[in-house]
Design an enzyme around this catalytic site. Structure first.
Site, mmCIF file in Angstrom:
data_model
loop_
_atom_site.group_PDB
_atom_site.id
_atom_site.type_symbol
_atom_site.label_atom_id
_atom_site.label_comp_id
_atom_site.label_asym_id
_atom_site.label_seq_id
_atom_site.Cartn_x
_atom_site.Cartn_y
_atom_site.Cartn_z
ATOM 1 N N GLY A 86 -6.867 -82.197 -115.320
ATOM 2 C CA GLY A 86 -7.973 -81.345 -114.863
ATOM 3 C C GLY A 86 -8.335 -80.289 -115.893
ATOM 4 O O GLY A 86 -7.765 -80.252 -116.991
ATOM 5 N N GLN A 87 -9.263 -79.434 -115.549
ATOM 6 C CA GLN A 87 -9.738 -78.406 -116.484
ATOM 7 C C GLN A 87 -8.636 -77.396 -116.798
ATOM 8 O O GLN A 87 -8.301 -77.149 -117.956
ATOM 9 C CB GLN A 87 -10.909 -77.638 -115.876
ATOM 10 C CG GLN A 87 -12.139 -78.451 -115.583
ATOM 11 C CD GLN A 87 -13.305 -77.531 -115.266
ATOM 12 O OE1 GLN A 87 -14.002 -77.068 -116.181
ATOM 13 N NE2 GLN A 87 -13.550 -77.267 -113.990
ATOM 14 N N ASP B 136 2.305 -88.093 -107.899
ATOM 15 C CA ASP B 136 1.343 -87.878 -106.816
ATOM 16 C C ASP B 136 1.951 -86.833 -105.891
ATOM 17 O O ASP B 136 2.954 -87.085 -105.226
ATOM 18 C CB ASP B 136 1.108 -89.207 -106.071
ATOM 19 C CG ASP B 136 0.138 -89.041 -104.915
ATOM 20 O OD1 ASP B 136 -0.170 -87.877 -104.547
ATOM 21 O OD2 ASP B 136 -0.309 -90.062 -104.367
ATOM 22 N N THR C 283 -10.459 -80.811 -105.344
ATOM 23 C CA THR C 283 -11.450 -79.787 -105.694
ATOM 24 C C THR C 283 -12.903 -80.172 -105.370
ATOM 25 O O THR C 283 -13.816 -79.415 -105.702
ATOM 26 C CB THR C 283 -11.353 -79.444 -107.204
ATOM 27 O OG1 THR C 283 -11.503 -80.664 -107.947
ATOM 28 C CG2 THR C 283 -10.050 -78.786 -107.555
ATOM 29 N N THR D 51 -8.580 -69.570 -104.806
ATOM 30 C CA THR D 51 -10.030 -69.528 -105.012
ATOM 31 C C THR D 51 -10.717 -68.373 -104.278
ATOM 32 O O THR D 51 -10.190 -67.874 -103.269
ATOM 33 C CB THR D 51 -10.630 -70.872 -104.529
ATOM 34 O OG1 THR D 51 -12.041 -70.754 -104.418
ATOM 35 C CG2 THR D 51 -10.105 -71.271 -103.157
ATOM 36 N N ASP D 52 -11.907 -68.029 -104.762
ATOM 37 C CA ASP D 52 -12.766 -67.052 -104.071
ATOM 38 C C ASP D 52 -13.226 -67.599 -102.708
ATOM 39 O O ASP D 52 -13.671 -66.832 -101.861
ATOM 40 C CB ASP D 52 -13.986 -66.733 -104.940
ATOM 41 C CG ASP D 52 -14.745 -67.984 -105.378
ATOM 42 O OD1 ASP D 52 -14.090 -68.938 -105.838
ATOM 43 O OD2 ASP D 52 -15.980 -68.019 -105.256
ATOM 44 N N TYR E 142 -12.577 -76.825 -97.711
ATOM 45 C CA TYR E 142 -11.845 -76.660 -98.979
ATOM 46 C C TYR E 142 -11.187 -75.270 -99.021
ATOM 47 O O TYR E 142 -9.997 -75.143 -99.329
ATOM 48 C CB TYR E 142 -12.812 -76.853 -100.150
ATOM 49 C CG TYR E 142 -12.304 -76.359 -101.479
ATOM 50 C CD1 TYR E 142 -11.374 -77.094 -102.214
ATOM 51 C CD2 TYR E 142 -12.751 -75.146 -102.015
ATOM 52 C CE1 TYR E 142 -10.912 -76.639 -103.432
ATOM 53 C CE2 TYR E 142 -12.289 -74.686 -103.231
ATOM 54 C CZ TYR E 142 -11.374 -75.428 -103.935
ATOM 55 O OH TYR E 142 -10.911 -74.956 -105.143
ATOM 56 N N TRP F 29 -15.477 -70.156 -110.198
ATOM 57 C CA TRP F 29 -16.480 -70.673 -111.143
ATOM 58 C C TRP F 29 -15.833 -71.112 -112.478
ATOM 59 O O TRP F 29 -16.165 -70.591 -113.556
ATOM 60 C CB TRP F 29 -17.540 -69.619 -111.413
ATOM 61 C CG TRP F 29 -18.332 -69.154 -110.250
ATOM 62 C CD1 TRP F 29 -18.009 -69.243 -108.921
ATOM 63 C CD2 TRP F 29 -19.610 -68.484 -110.285
ATOM 64 N NE1 TRP F 29 -18.988 -68.676 -108.147
ATOM 65 C CE2 TRP F 29 -19.986 -68.206 -108.963
ATOM 66 C CE3 TRP F 29 -20.464 -68.085 -111.314
ATOM 67 C CZ2 TRP F 29 -21.181 -67.554 -108.638
ATOM 68 C CZ3 TRP F 29 -21.646 -67.436 -111.000
ATOM 69 C CH2 TRP F 29 -21.994 -67.186 -109.677
HETATM 70 N N1 LIG Z 1 -13.241 -75.685 -110.445
HETATM 71 C C1 LIG Z 1 -13.523 -74.498 -109.918
HETATM 72 O O1 LIG Z 1 -14.642 -73.988 -110.039
HETATM 73 C C2 LIG Z 1 -12.461 -73.731 -109.181
HETATM 74 C C3 LIG Z 1 -12.804 -72.496 -108.593
HETATM 75 C C4 LIG Z 1 -11.805 -71.769 -107.945
HETATM 76 C C5 LIG Z 1 -10.509 -72.262 -107.884
HETATM 77 N N2 LIG Z 1 -10.220 -73.470 -108.437
HETATM 78 C C6 LIG Z 1 -8.829 -73.964 -108.357
HETATM 79 O O2 LIG Z 1 -8.325 -74.015 -109.683
HETATM 80 C C7 LIG Z 1 -7.369 -75.073 -109.814
HETATM 81 C C8 LIG Z 1 -7.731 -75.926 -111.015
HETATM 82 O O3 LIG Z 1 -9.055 -76.408 -110.857
HETATM 83 P P1 LIG Z 1 -9.713 -77.395 -111.896
HETATM 84 O O4 LIG Z 1 -11.145 -77.038 -112.007
HETATM 85 O O5 LIG Z 1 -8.875 -77.478 -113.108
HETATM 86 O O6 LIG Z 1 -9.606 -78.750 -111.058
HETATM 87 P P2 LIG Z 1 -9.840 -80.259 -111.536
HETATM 88 O O7 LIG Z 1 -10.424 -80.285 -112.896
HETATM 89 O O8 LIG Z 1 -10.510 -80.955 -110.408
HETATM 90 O O9 LIG Z 1 -8.332 -80.779 -111.640
HETATM 91 C C9 LIG Z 1 -7.537 -80.993 -110.525
HETATM 92 C C10 LIG Z 1 -6.560 -82.084 -110.862
HETATM 93 O O10 LIG Z 1 -5.735 -82.337 -109.705
HETATM 94 C C11 LIG Z 1 -5.446 -83.703 -109.702
HETATM 95 N N3 LIG Z 1 -5.021 -84.202 -108.410
HETATM 96 C C12 LIG Z 1 -5.781 -84.443 -107.306
HETATM 97 N N4 LIG Z 1 -5.029 -84.996 -106.327
HETATM 98 C C13 LIG Z 1 -3.774 -85.099 -106.824
HETATM 99 C C14 LIG Z 1 -2.554 -85.610 -106.315
HETATM 100 N N5 LIG Z 1 -2.464 -86.126 -105.078
HETATM 101 N N6 LIG Z 1 -1.445 -85.587 -107.105
HETATM 102 C C15 LIG Z 1 -1.518 -85.091 -108.376
HETATM 103 N N7 LIG Z 1 -2.640 -84.607 -108.913
HETATM 104 C C16 LIG Z 1 -3.761 -84.611 -108.146
HETATM 105 C C17 LIG Z 1 -6.751 -84.360 -110.130
HETATM 106 O O11 LIG Z 1 -6.482 -85.660 -110.578
HETATM 107 P P3 LIG Z 1 -7.702 -86.677 -110.929
HETATM 108 O O12 LIG Z 1 -8.162 -86.233 -112.264
HETATM 109 O O13 LIG Z 1 -7.024 -88.009 -110.935
HETATM 110 O O14 LIG Z 1 -8.704 -86.489 -109.834
HETATM 111 C C18 LIG Z 1 -7.241 -83.408 -111.217
HETATM 112 O O15 LIG Z 1 -6.811 -83.828 -112.496
HETATM 113 C C19 LIG Z 1 -7.371 -75.785 -108.463
HETATM 114 O O16 LIG Z 1 -6.316 -75.263 -107.691
HETATM 115 C C20 LIG Z 1 -8.693 -75.377 -107.826
HETATM 116 O O17 LIG Z 1 -8.609 -75.394 -106.414
HETATM 117 C C21 LIG Z 1 -11.162 -74.209 -109.107
#
Ligand SMILES: NC(=O)c1ccc[n+]([C@@H]2O[C@H](COP(=O)([O-])OP(=O)(O)OC[C@H]3O[C@@H](n4cnc5c(N)ncnc54)[C@H](OP(=O)(O)O)[C@@H]3O)[C@@H](O)[C@H]2O)c1
Length: 287
Positions: A10-11, A36, A62, A101-102, A125, A150
């Site tokens: 992920g990011q 997993d 997400t 998250t917010d 979510y 964000w």
């Molecule tokens: N993105 C935003 O704007 C945002 C805002 C506020 C908070 N957050 C929080 O910040 C954190 C990081 O976000 P991000 O943007 O980096 O998210 P992301 O890019 O969607 O990455 C999340 C990763 O979790 C993996 N995942 C999903 N289900 C899983 C499972 N069962 N077992 C193992 N891995 C699994 C996904 O795998 P796949 O690649 O295979 O799907 C993905 O690589 C998260 O906790 C999110 O809730 C994000």
């Protein structure tokens, strides 16, 4: 220090691993293929075999809109998955850092939320992410909960990449202008998380880049920095309906972070400029 980072595909997870390695830490990034997190036995075995001193939990379900319908899986990943990891961390006395998250807040008014503000998620979510927080805090004393918003990073999709893609085929774009918050650059956040995990300053924190903007302001700045002439027209949330309710007020105060001696993240405009350079670099490296 040996640190397990979930969500390596992920990011955020990607940048946390990258940043930790720069500091000479033993970083193990896990993807869903390696682990997993919804499989309790797998989590126990993986964590017991690895014996990390800390876990930075970046994996999550997400897809905010899809979560309204795929409730079972969103809960399984964000709540149960977190629980299995926390239980495993507890059994080997590893520190734990959970990303939230917010979306845990109601998202109304115009004042910045603090870590003590009332929790009232408006989306499924947001609810699952808050339940994840509760699991962490109920089971572990040595834990951090970091609420961010964000997010943009090099590894994965985000608002900036979407805007730049749309700019290739549009002269004008309509973007929501009544949701206010702060972008968070994973490169900047990762530095902070690597510092935080090496301290004992446990608790809940809000962390984003500095400054507030609307999505429309953000889009305008993206095009300016990228040298694009696309025009942005601000629209209301009502004019851009989504399955999940988005918070109109995502302002989060960083006072607690600063009061605890952590370096706040740079202004979001500075982060954006750095990110656009990082994207250009990536394109050049791919050639
Ligand atoms: N993105 C935003 O704007 C945002 C805002 C506020 C908070 N957050 C929080 O910040 C954190 C990081 O976000 P991000 O943007 O980096 O998210 P992301 O890019 O969607 O990455 C999340 C990763 O979790 C993996 N995942 C999903 N289900 C899983 C499972 N069962 N077992 C193992 N891995 C699994 C996904 O795998 P796949 O690649 O295979 O799907 C993905 O690589 C998260 O906790 C999110 O809730 C994000």
């Amino acid at each position: 220090m040996k640190i397990l980072v979930t969500g390596y595909n992920g990011q955020l997870g990607y940048d946390v691993v990258r940043e930790g390695r720069k500091h000479g830490l033993d970083m193990i990034g896990s993807t869903i293929e390696d682990l997993d997190i919804t499989n309790a036995d797998e989590v126990t075995k993986y964590v017991h075999d690895l014996k990390p001193e800390a876990i930075i939990h970046c994996a999550a379900y997400t897809a905010v809109d899809r979560a309204e319908e795929d409730r079972e899986i969103a809960w399984d990943v964000n709540v149960n998955g977190t629980k299995y990891l926390v239980e495993a961390a507890k059994s080997i006395q590893a520190k734990f850092l959970y990303i939230s998250t917010d979306y845990v807040y109601e998202g109304t008014g115009d004042q910045p939320y603090t870590e003590e503000s009332k929790i009232l998620p408006q989306s499924y979510y947001g609810l699952t992410k808050y339940e994840g927080e509760r699991v962490v805090q109920n089971l572990l004393e040595n834990s951090f909960v970091v609420r961010i918003s964000w997010v943009f990073g090099i590894n994965g999709n985000n608002f900036i990449k979407t805007m730049l893609r749309l700019a290739e085929s549009h002269k004008e774009l309509k973007v929501v202008s009544d949701q206010i918050g702060s972008p968070t650059y994973t490169h900047d956040l990762a530095k902070l998380l690597i510092n935080m995990i090496q301290t004992n300053k446990y608790g809940v924190y809000q962390v984003t880049n500095d400054g507030y903007c609307s999505w429309a302001d953000f889009a305008k700045k993206i095009f300016e920095v990228a040298g694009s002439s696309v025009k942005v027209e601000g629209i209301t949330s009502e004019e851009y309906p989504t399955l999940a309710i988005r918070p109109k007020n995502s302002r989060m105060s960083k006072q607690k972070l600063i009061a605890n001696g952590f370096e706040p993240l740079p202004h979001w405009e500075q982060a954006l400029a750095h990110y656009v350079n990082e994207l250009k670099q990536e394109v050049q490296n791919d050639r």
